[in-house]
Design a protein around this motif. Structure first.
Motif, PDB file in Angstrom:
ATOM      1  N   LYS A  45      50.414  37.294 -42.815  1.00  0.00           N
ATOM      2  CA  LYS A  45      50.698  35.924 -42.398  1.00  0.00           C
ATOM      3  C   LYS A  45      51.065  35.834 -40.917  1.00  0.00           C
ATOM      4  N   ASN A  46      51.773  36.837 -40.390  1.00  0.00           N
ATOM      5  CA  ASN A  46      52.181  36.804 -38.982  1.00  0.00           C
ATOM      6  C   ASN A  46      50.982  36.810 -38.044  1.00  0.00           C
ATOM      7  N   GLU A  47      49.979  37.652 -38.348  1.00  0.00           N
ATOM      8  CA  GLU A  47      48.777  37.693 -37.501  1.00  0.00           C
ATOM      9  C   GLU A  47      48.007  36.384 -37.579  1.00  0.00           C
ATOM     10  N   VAL A  48      47.956  35.791 -38.776  1.00  0.00           N
ATOM     11  CA  VAL A  48      47.275  34.503 -38.937  1.00  0.00           C
ATOM     12  C   VAL A  48      48.006  33.436 -38.123  1.00  0.00           C
ATOM     13  N   GLU A  49      49.330  33.454 -38.187  1.00  0.00           N
ATOM     14  CA  GLU A  49      50.124  32.475 -37.445  1.00  0.00           C
ATOM     15  C   GLU A  49      49.897  32.623 -35.940  1.00  0.00           C
ATOM     16  N   GLN A  50      49.848  33.854 -35.435  1.00  0.00           N
ATOM     17  CA  GLN A  50      49.586  34.079 -34.004  1.00  0.00           C
ATOM     18  C   GLN A  50      48.205  33.565 -33.622  1.00  0.00           C
ATOM     19  N   PHE A  51      47.208  33.833 -34.467  1.00  0.00           N
ATOM     20  CA  PHE A  51      45.841  33.382 -34.194  1.00  0.00           C
ATOM     21  C   PHE A  51      45.785  31.853 -34.149  1.00  0.00           C
ATOM     22  N   LEU A  52      46.345  31.213 -35.181  1.00  0.00           N
ATOM     23  CA  LEU A  52      46.300  29.751 -35.245  1.00  0.00           C
ATOM     24  C   LEU A  52      47.127  29.127 -34.123  1.00  0.00           C
ATOM     25  N   GLY A  53      48.219  29.757 -33.737  1.00  0.00           N
ATOM     26  CA  GLY A  53      49.033  29.277 -32.623  1.00  0.00           C
ATOM     27  C   GLY A  53      48.258  29.298 -31.319  1.00  0.00           C
ATOM     28  N   GLY A  54      47.359  30.261 -31.173  1.00  0.00           N
ATOM     29  CA  GLY A  54      46.512  30.347 -29.989  1.00  0.00           C
ATOM     30  C   GLY A  54      45.417  29.297 -29.964  1.00  0.00           C
TER      31      GLY A  54
END
Length: 118
Positions: A45-54
């Motif tokens: 979930k953390n990597e997905v959140e970083q991607f979507l935040g970008g």
């Protein structure tokens, strides 16, 4: 909620750039693979959140859902997404997303993305 209803909520959240809502439907150990001109793999979930935040500078203009096919805990959705980037440039992509759910959470996503050619 049914598997189809959960995925429809996820799609609505994507259409509204609602990262928090998207993440609320994802398992902590979600795996998301995006295949297209390059391959992006997100684990957790953390990597997905970083991607979507970008992606905050990318605004959804419209999206279509040509098909929503449900088979057990798997849902396939395809259509056309139209966005604008931070410079106001139009982007259009055909997509096919396959969602696999476990315990009412999205456990795995496989996305196929093809740029629409004019």
């Amino acid at each position: 909620m049914t598997t189809k209803e959960i995925v429809q909520q996820v799609i609505d959240a994507f259409d509204n750039n609602d990262v928090e809502k998207i993440l609320s439907f994802f398992a902590d150990d979600v795996k998301w693979t995006m295949k297209g001109s390059s391959v992006t793999f997100m684990n957790g979930k953390n990597e997905v959140e970083q991607f979507l935040g970008g992606m905050e500078d990318v605004k959804m203009v419209s999206s279509t859902k040509e098909h929503i096919i449900v088979e057990g805990n798997t849902v396939a959705v395809d259509g056309l997404v139209q966005c604008k980037d931070k410079n106001g440039k139009d982007m259009a992509m055909y997509y096919a997303d396959i969602y696999e759910l476990e315990n009412d959470k999205v456990k795995k996503v496989t996305s196929y993305i093809v740029d629409k050619k004019e």
